[in-house]
Write an enzyme that holds these catalytic residues in place. Sequence first.
Site, PDB file in Angstrom:
ATOM      1  N   CYS A 106      -8.398   2.670   3.244  1.00 26.30           N
ATOM      2  CA  CYS A 106      -7.139   1.946   3.460  1.00 26.30           C
ATOM      3  C   CYS A 106      -5.907   2.838   3.414  1.00 26.30           C
ATOM      4  O   CYS A 106      -5.148   2.905   4.393  1.00 26.30           O
ATOM      5  CB  CYS A 106      -7.003   0.844   2.429  1.00 26.30           C
ATOM      6  SG  CYS A 106      -8.367  -0.295   2.480  1.00 26.30           S
ATOM      7  N   LYS A 108     -13.629   7.107  -4.849  1.00 25.78           N
ATOM      8  CA  LYS A 108     -13.282   6.688  -6.212  1.00 25.78           C
ATOM      9  C   LYS A 108     -14.547   6.144  -6.864  1.00 25.78           C
ATOM     10  O   LYS A 108     -15.523   5.850  -6.158  1.00 25.78           O
ATOM     11  CB  LYS A 108     -12.155   5.663  -6.215  1.00 25.78           C
ATOM     12  CG  LYS A 108     -12.535   4.319  -5.630  1.00 25.78           C
ATOM     13  CD  LYS A 108     -11.419   3.323  -5.843  1.00 25.78           C
ATOM     14  CE  LYS A 108     -11.859   1.921  -5.465  1.00 25.78           C
ATOM     15  NZ  LYS A 108     -10.857   0.924  -5.708  1.00 25.78           N
ATOM     16  N   LYS A 123      -5.306   5.507   6.279  1.00 27.06           N
ATOM     17  CA  LYS A 123      -5.139   4.840   7.577  1.00 27.06           C
ATOM     18  C   LYS A 123      -3.854   4.005   7.606  1.00 27.06           C
ATOM     19  O   LYS A 123      -3.091   4.047   8.576  1.00 27.06           O
ATOM     20  CB  LYS A 123      -6.382   3.972   7.813  1.00 27.06           C
ATOM     21  CG  LYS A 123      -6.190   2.697   8.571  1.00 27.06           C
ATOM     22  CD  LYS A 123      -7.485   1.931   8.694  1.00 27.06           C
ATOM     23  CE  LYS A 123      -7.586   0.730   7.779  1.00 27.06           C
ATOM     24  NZ  LYS A 123      -6.689  -0.366   8.037  1.00 27.06           N
ATOM     25  N   ASN A 163       0.834  -1.210   0.000  1.00 25.91           N
ATOM     26  CA  ASN A 163       0.000   0.000   0.000  1.00 25.91           C
ATOM     27  C   ASN A 163       0.866   1.257   0.000  1.00 25.91           C
ATOM     28  O   ASN A 163       0.568   2.224  -0.696  1.00 25.91           O
ATOM     29  CB  ASN A 163      -0.954   0.005   1.201  1.00 25.91           C
ATOM     30  CG  ASN A 163      -2.271  -0.700   0.879  1.00 25.91           C
ATOM     31  OD1 ASN A 163      -2.442  -1.234  -0.214  1.00 25.91           O
ATOM     32  ND2 ASN A 163      -3.186  -0.710   1.821  1.00 25.91           N
TER      33      ASN A 163
HETATM   34  C1  UGA Z   1      -6.285  -0.106  -1.968  1.00 27.40           C
HETATM   35  C2  UGA Z   1      -5.308  -1.016  -2.713  1.00 27.40           C
HETATM   36  O1  UGA Z   1      -5.345  -0.729  -4.119  1.00 27.40           O
HETATM   37  C3  UGA Z   1      -5.641  -2.492  -2.485  1.00 27.40           C
HETATM   38  O2  UGA Z   1      -4.659  -3.312  -3.090  1.00 27.40           O
HETATM   39  C4  UGA Z   1      -5.655  -2.759  -0.985  1.00 27.40           C
HETATM   40  O3  UGA Z   1      -5.984  -4.097  -0.695  1.00 27.40           O
HETATM   41  C5  UGA Z   1      -6.677  -1.859  -0.333  1.00 27.40           C
HETATM   42  O4  UGA Z   1      -6.318  -0.483  -0.586  1.00 27.40           O
HETATM   43  C6  UGA Z   1      -6.666  -2.153   1.139  1.00 27.40           C
HETATM   44  O5  UGA Z   1      -5.662  -1.907   1.803  1.00 27.40           O
HETATM   45  O6  UGA Z   1      -7.631  -2.759   1.619  1.00 27.40           O
HETATM   46  P1  UGA Z   1      -8.710   0.912  -2.493  1.00 27.40           P
HETATM   47  O7  UGA Z   1      -8.466   1.829  -1.345  1.00 27.40           O
HETATM   48  O8  UGA Z   1     -10.011   0.206  -2.586  1.00 27.40           O
HETATM   49  O9  UGA Z   1      -7.580  -0.259  -2.538  1.00 27.40           O
HETATM   50  O10 UGA Z   1      -8.604   1.770  -3.816  1.00 27.40           O
HETATM   51  P2  UGA Z   1      -7.544   2.112  -4.971  1.00 27.40           P
HETATM   52  O11 UGA Z   1      -8.143   1.729  -6.251  1.00 27.40           O
HETATM   53  O12 UGA Z   1      -6.215   1.599  -4.667  1.00 27.40           O
HETATM   54  O13 UGA Z   1      -7.556   3.709  -4.909  1.00 27.40           O
HETATM   55  C7  UGA Z   1      -7.140   4.418  -3.737  1.00 27.40           C
HETATM   56  C8  UGA Z   1      -7.130   5.896  -4.001  1.00 27.40           C
HETATM   57  O14 UGA Z   1      -6.052   6.238  -4.859  1.00 27.40           O
HETATM   58  C9  UGA Z   1      -8.390   6.447  -4.689  1.00 27.40           C
HETATM   59  O15 UGA Z   1      -8.770   7.645  -4.045  1.00 27.40           O
HETATM   60  C10 UGA Z   1      -7.954   6.694  -6.117  1.00 27.40           C
HETATM   61  O16 UGA Z   1      -8.678   7.732  -6.713  1.00 27.40           O
HETATM   62  C11 UGA Z   1      -6.504   7.073  -5.906  1.00 27.40           C
HETATM   63  N1  UGA Z   1      -5.651   6.837  -7.096  1.00 27.40           N
HETATM   64  C12 UGA Z   1      -5.424   5.573  -7.538  1.00 27.40           C
HETATM   65  C13 UGA Z   1      -5.044   7.918  -7.737  1.00 27.40           C
HETATM   66  O17 UGA Z   1      -5.232   9.089  -7.340  1.00 27.40           O
HETATM   67  N2  UGA Z   1      -4.237   7.678  -8.819  1.00 27.40           N
HETATM   68  C14 UGA Z   1      -4.010   6.427  -9.277  1.00 27.40           C
HETATM   69  O18 UGA Z   1      -3.254   6.288 -10.265  1.00 27.40           O
HETATM   70  C15 UGA Z   1      -4.611   5.349  -8.633  1.00 27.40           C
END
Ligand code: UGA
Length: 431
Positions: free
Chosen positions: A255, A315, A258, A203
């Site tokens: 996630c 998201k 935190k 993460n």
């Molecule tokens: C994240 C991880 O991707 C998972 O692998 C992990 O298991 C999970 O946390 C967890 O610890 O339980 P998640 O928080 O559901 O998953 O969402 P992501 O798709 O990773 O996005 C997180 C944030 O990053 C969002 O606000 C998204 O908009 C942002 N983001 C993502 C960006 O700003 N740029 C990117 O290129 C990718």
Amino acid sequence: MAKVGVFGAGWVGLVTGACLAELGHDVVVRDVVPAKIDALNRGEQPFHEDGIPDLLARNRERLRFTLEASELADREFLFVCVDTPPTPSGDADLSRVWRVIDELPALAGHATLVMKSTVPVGTGEKVRNGLDERGLQALGYVSNPEFLAEGTAVRDFMHPDRVVIGASEAADGDGVAALYAPLEAVILRCDVKSAEMVKLAANAALMTRISFINEIANVCEATGADVVKVAEGVGLDRRLGPHFLRAGIGYGGSCFPKDSLALKQLASNSGYHFQLLAAVIEVNELQKRRVIGKLKAHLGSLQGKRIALLGLAFKPGTDDMREAPSLVLAARLHAEGAEVRGWDPVADGSGLAGVTLVETVAEAVAGADAAVIVTEWPELAGLASPEVHAAMANPVIIDGRNLLDPAATRAAGFVYEGIGRPAPARVAGTD
Ligand code: UGA
């Protein structure tokens, strides 16, 4: 087929339970919230996650929900899927994990406790000692972190990049590995502490990439480069890859914020100042606020200005509002005296300070001085339409997720600004 128990019918517990049932195991999910269990027993899904309704419907025979820990007494595997929110000090709050351990029923045969909750490194050791003190020496212990992203959790479970299994007793790890056998996944076997750290480090690496590309975007804005092209060019390097290089207004969710804090505190409690992670967190906080500066550059004072916040969930594909950038934006706009309308197709934005929630994008943009794309919902891809242009008092779009095509949006008569994208004169090559 194994007998599996899952503690926690939250997002991780429900996805884990439903997917393990899909793999053929017999699963009992236990939660302490009666309303949640009642809803699940009626076949209702307590939160928005693609694929879950199908799994619940298909696996009714192998998937039960209960409030009673005693119904897990005959289970061979006991998955811990409770949340570990931050305490005021930023450390992970493990009280729900300890509650599970205190409520473990007298077990009928040999069983293994499987930790899926995200926990600090060293938790496994503490839990092992706690189990031993309670006379549960025979209960195995395995760390098996989750890598599920909201919105794609079922796919992530069924087609994992890897399954990490940390165990001090090989036989316990073998048992958990066998649960995943139908997936034919890459399985990484290691010790408990390393498994715990894989989750936190993965993460942290993803967040570092996001803050990195956001800083590159900010430098692009200062120099006239286009971060979308830059990210594409960087991502084509096979050593780097294209993922998590989308610049925007920062990461949110249940996630990343935190877990980054928990890892920073874990390091600091162990006497190490994790400088890079501290910077990643700070860059993300500042990034959420940059939209305010962009709005002011176009509108001057925001006092009394009508702003449409489009997309409120952290998201697309989820109704989760936890740590969503919209929370920070709404609070800042409220403090600036703006009149804010918020729209989201699924998330409940009722916790947003001073925001009037509306049902449609059309209502949000009517009479607006600016529209801000906060979450890149597909519904917003057609925002630069003649109808929206006519409805707005001032056709300014701030695209916090670089969802729209800048040239097409400007050609439709909008004043457009994305994140890390060049000003129009430079795009047109006229300077
Ligand atoms: C994240 C991880 O991707 C998972 O692998 C992990 O298991 C999970 O946390 C967890 O610890 O339980 P998640 O928080 O559901 O998953 O969402 P992501 O798709 O990773 O996005 C997180 C944030 O990053 C969002 O606000 C998204 O908009 C942002 N983001 C993502 C960006 O700003 N740029 C990117 O290129 C990718």
